[in-house]
Design a protein around this motif. Sequence first.
Motif, mmCIF file in Angstrom:
data_model
loop_
_atom_site.group_PDB
_atom_site.id
_atom_site.type_symbol
_atom_site.label_atom_id
_atom_site.label_comp_id
_atom_site.label_asym_id
_atom_site.label_seq_id
_atom_site.Cartn_x
_atom_site.Cartn_y
_atom_site.Cartn_z
ATOM 1 N N LEU A 1 0.846 -1.186 0.000
ATOM 2 C CA LEU A 1 0.000 0.000 0.000
ATOM 3 C C LEU A 1 0.889 1.245 0.000
ATOM 4 O O LEU A 1 1.838 1.325 0.792
ATOM 5 C CB LEU A 1 -0.913 0.027 1.229
ATOM 6 N N GLN A 2 0.590 2.185 -0.875
ATOM 7 C CA GLN A 2 1.390 3.418 -0.911
ATOM 8 C C GLN A 2 1.260 4.185 0.411
ATOM 9 O O GLN A 2 2.195 4.828 0.857
ATOM 10 C CB GLN A 2 0.946 4.303 -2.070
ATOM 11 N N LYS A 3 0.077 4.109 1.019
ATOM 12 C CA LYS A 3 -0.142 4.718 2.332
ATOM 13 C C LYS A 3 -0.478 3.602 3.316
ATOM 14 O O LYS A 3 -1.177 2.645 2.974
ATOM 15 C CB LYS A 3 -1.296 5.721 2.272
ATOM 16 N N SER A 4 0.011 3.730 4.538
ATOM 17 C CA SER A 4 -0.264 2.703 5.536
ATOM 18 C C SER A 4 -0.333 3.347 6.911
ATOM 19 O O SER A 4 -0.063 4.533 7.079
ATOM 20 C CB SER A 4 0.811 1.613 5.487
ATOM 21 N N THR B 1 -3.075 -11.118 -1.172
ATOM 22 C CA THR B 1 -2.903 -11.635 -2.541
ATOM 23 C C THR B 1 -2.926 -13.148 -2.513
ATOM 24 O O THR B 1 -2.428 -13.778 -1.576
ATOM 25 C CB THR B 1 -1.585 -11.140 -3.167
ATOM 26 N N ASP B 2 -3.525 -13.738 -3.531
ATOM 27 C CA ASP B 2 -3.578 -15.199 -3.633
ATOM 28 C C ASP B 2 -2.434 -15.747 -4.476
ATOM 29 O O ASP B 2 -2.301 -16.953 -4.638
ATOM 30 C CB ASP B 2 -4.911 -15.631 -4.261
ATOM 31 N N ASN B 3 -1.625 -14.875 -5.034
ATOM 32 C CA ASN B 3 -0.528 -15.283 -5.913
ATOM 33 C C ASN B 3 0.693 -15.602 -5.053
ATOM 34 O O ASN B 3 1.279 -14.722 -4.415
ATOM 35 C CB ASN B 3 -0.213 -14.159 -6.905
ATOM 36 N N THR B 4 1.106 -16.873 -5.046
ATOM 37 C CA THR B 4 2.240 -17.284 -4.210
ATOM 38 C C THR B 4 3.573 -16.840 -4.785
ATOM 39 O O THR B 4 4.600 -16.900 -4.111
ATOM 40 C CB THR B 4 2.249 -18.815 -4.037
ATOM 41 N N ASP B 5 3.585 -16.382 -6.062
ATOM 42 C CA ASP B 5 4.837 -15.952 -6.693
ATOM 43 C C ASP B 5 5.169 -14.487 -6.423
ATOM 44 O O ASP B 5 6.213 -14.002 -6.852
ATOM 45 C CB ASP B 5 4.763 -16.160 -8.210
ATOM 46 N N ILE B 6 4.293 -13.795 -5.762
ATOM 47 C CA ILE B 6 4.512 -12.370 -5.474
ATOM 48 C C ILE B 6 4.118 -12.109 -4.024
ATOM 49 O O ILE B 6 3.125 -12.654 -3.535
ATOM 50 C CB ILE B 6 3.690 -11.494 -6.447
ATOM 51 N N ARG B 7 4.903 -11.361 -3.337
ATOM 52 C CA ARG B 7 4.688 -11.204 -1.901
ATOM 53 C C ARG B 7 4.274 -9.785 -1.544
ATOM 54 O O ARG B 7 4.501 -8.844 -2.295
ATOM 55 C CB ARG B 7 5.956 -11.570 -1.130
ATOM 56 N N ILE B 8 3.674 -9.642 -0.351
ATOM 57 C CA ILE B 8 3.358 -8.342 0.230
ATOM 58 C C ILE B 8 4.574 -7.880 1.024
ATOM 59 O O ILE B 8 5.165 -8.651 1.784
ATOM 60 C CB ILE B 8 2.133 -8.432 1.163
ATOM 61 N N ALA C 1 -0.568 -10.267 -10.887
ATOM 62 C CA ALA C 1 -1.060 -10.499 -9.531
ATOM 63 C C ALA C 1 -2.481 -9.999 -9.398
ATOM 64 O O ALA C 1 -2.899 -9.073 -10.100
ATOM 65 C CB ALA C 1 -0.161 -9.804 -8.511
ATOM 66 N N THR C 2 -3.201 -10.604 -8.478
ATOM 67 C CA THR C 2 -4.529 -10.131 -8.090
ATOM 68 C C THR C 2 -4.521 -9.903 -6.590
ATOM 69 O O THR C 2 -4.093 -10.781 -5.824
ATOM 70 C CB THR C 2 -5.613 -11.171 -8.449
ATOM 71 N N VAL C 3 -4.955 -8.704 -6.161
ATOM 72 C CA VAL C 3 -4.944 -8.369 -4.733
ATOM 73 C C VAL C 3 -6.330 -7.932 -4.311
ATOM 74 O O VAL C 3 -7.089 -7.349 -5.085
ATOM 75 C CB VAL C 3 -3.912 -7.266 -4.410
ATOM 76 N N ARG C 4 -6.650 -8.239 -3.056
ATOM 77 C CA ARG C 4 -7.929 -7.860 -2.477
ATOM 78 C C ARG C 4 -7.714 -6.947 -1.275
ATOM 79 O O ARG C 4 -6.687 -7.048 -0.582
ATOM 80 C CB ARG C 4 -8.694 -9.105 -2.034
ATOM 81 N N LEU C 5 -8.696 -6.092 -1.035
ATOM 82 C CA LEU C 5 -8.708 -5.233 0.135
ATOM 83 C C LEU C 5 -9.844 -5.727 1.029
ATOM 84 O O LEU C 5 -11.006 -5.770 0.599
ATOM 85 C CB LEU C 5 -8.931 -3.770 -0.262
ATOM 86 N N SER C 6 -9.489 -6.091 2.260
ATOM 87 C CA SER C 6 -10.479 -6.664 3.165
ATOM 88 C C SER C 6 -10.573 -5.850 4.443
ATOM 89 O O SER C 6 -9.548 -5.447 5.019
ATOM 90 C CB SER C 6 -10.094 -8.105 3.534
ATOM 91 N N VAL C 7 -11.806 -5.599 4.885
ATOM 92 C CA VAL C 7 -12.004 -4.971 6.191
ATOM 93 C C VAL C 7 -11.522 -5.955 7.241
ATOM 94 O O VAL C 7 -11.933 -7.113 7.262
ATOM 95 C CB VAL C 7 -13.495 -4.624 6.417
ATOM 96 N N ASP C 8 -10.636 -5.492 8.137
ATOM 97 C CA ASP C 8 -9.967 -6.393 9.082
ATOM 98 C C ASP C 8 -10.016 -5.780 10.481
ATOM 99 O O ASP C 8 -9.246 -4.864 10.808
ATOM 100 C CB ASP C 8 -8.522 -6.609 8.626
ATOM 101 N N LEU D 1 -11.074 -5.237 -5.664
ATOM 102 C CA LEU D 1 -10.212 -6.267 -6.244
ATOM 103 C C LEU D 1 -9.427 -5.647 -7.395
ATOM 104 O O LEU D 1 -10.007 -5.019 -8.276
ATOM 105 C CB LEU D 1 -11.060 -7.434 -6.764
ATOM 106 N N LEU D 2 -8.107 -5.823 -7.356
ATOM 107 C CA LEU D 2 -7.243 -5.250 -8.394
ATOM 108 C C LEU D 2 -6.451 -6.348 -9.085
ATOM 109 O O LEU D 2 -5.909 -7.250 -8.425
ATOM 110 C CB LEU D 2 -6.270 -4.236 -7.788
ATOM 111 N N SER D 3 -6.359 -6.266 -10.407
ATOM 112 C CA SER D 3 -5.548 -7.209 -11.189
ATOM 113 C C SER D 3 -4.398 -6.443 -11.830
ATOM 114 O O SER D 3 -4.612 -5.474 -12.566
ATOM 115 C CB SER D 3 -6.397 -7.883 -12.273
ATOM 116 N N PHE D 4 -3.180 -6.915 -11.544
ATOM 117 C CA PHE D 4 -1.971 -6.301 -12.097
ATOM 118 C C PHE D 4 -1.414 -7.179 -13.217
ATOM 119 O O PHE D 4 -1.192 -8.387 -13.017
ATOM 120 C CB PHE D 4 -0.893 -6.161 -11.018
ATOM 121 N N ALA D 5 -1.221 -6.594 -14.376
ATOM 122 C CA ALA D 5 -0.444 -7.270 -15.413
ATOM 123 C C ALA D 5 1.038 -7.144 -15.060
ATOM 124 O O ALA D 5 1.417 -6.421 -14.139
ATOM 125 C CB ALA D 5 -0.742 -6.653 -16.773
#
Length: 469
Positions: free
Chosen positions: A37-40, A144-151, A69-76, A105-109
Amino acid sequence: MKFKYNIYLIALSVFSVWFVSCDEYRDADELDDQLYLQKSGLMEAKVFNWGTFTYELPVIKSGKGNHSATVRLSVDESVLAAYNEANGSDYKLMPENCYSLKEGLLSFAEEDYRKSFLIDFDPESLTALGTDGLEYVLPFSLVTDNTDIRITGEDKAKILIKPSVYQPYIGFETPDIYRTGSEFSIKTDDDDVLVIYPKVQVNFYNDWEISYDVEVNSAVLDEYNQSLSAGARNYRLLPEGAYTIDRSTCILKQNRDYEYLKITLEEKAFKIDENNYAFGYYALPLKITSVSKYGVDPDADVTIYPVSIQPPVMDKTEWTIEECNSIITDEVENASSMDIPDNLLDNNSNTYWCTRAIEPIEFPYFVTINLQENCSLYRLGFQLPENEELGNIKSGYFEVSEDGENWTKVVDWSRRSNLDDRSMELDFSMHHANYIRFVITDAFEYADPALGKASGAVCQIAEINGWGI
């Protein structure tokens, strides 16, 4: 020949190893793809009250750029609980009626590096929340559900958004009064023109073309003058013929958050006749009365622009003292430079003319100054010494003469106390003069209180000044 061929193979092998090694080093220097996230952390968010407000929360993908990659934003709620525990705060979870995830939901090429989640806030519901005295936030986690890219780290994957509702307003950048304004100094017969540019701005990113209306409002200036402390400078309303508002500049174009209002000021409006001007301190009080979109900021809807029109200060270099009827050096031996009338012309407020201390003469006291040429005078004034215990002059007048024999009183002066009015500038209609005379008719304290004015007084004056052409 075989020997040369072997040498060639060895060289080719070394080059190939070197090329592969460099390529491996290059890959090693580049980081694997990662998301954050650009802001945190706890973030304040401006939400403008214009209906549904869409807030953008950017996500960054960095690294080699060889993964999608596909990333989700979840209320936590666990993010909120952890923040409250770590910071001793008591933020509450924002109710669901205050927001909705427009883009959750965001999809990154592979080539993408920045995209944004979109969150719609309801300003009306947020405003209603503020009535219970509690503070609400919206906690999110990036997943993110993509195991090849990390947070990148937990701190870059969690955010608490704390929205504050703002009214979308237009207003002046400088509400109240400009501390510096414009000045006309009359030196020639030319009609000078000045252009001023008060800045008008909105408090939001402007996606529209916005027009507004502005008027000159005398009540604004009256209110300002009434708020001033005693002795502060009051301003007169700028004459109507002295300014022209360019109405074509009353607009903010799309993608412009500010613009400059163009106003032309004209010297000729201050001219009374061929020889006289309406010198003084003026102001142009402006008020934004309406706007084509949203509202006018009640705390920035007015501005006051001061305009001073003044005669030039005269150069005293050639002036001389012609006559003085009370001088302390008459009684002090070897006091050729102390407290003499010449000090009135030295542009030094620490030196002064002092009236006679021993056997003071009766009032009035005066000093006559030779201007050495015929001048057009518009203003005369005096300044008392820096030491506020000195001065003691209460009232008097200025008079002028062209021949040194026939005198005309041009202006009276008086002071409220010895601490007030320690510098005075006195305007009058234009007079031609070769000589000016400063006259003191009364003082605050006398040499003999029992005799009063008849006993004379010890007075001090630092400078005599003139304004004219």
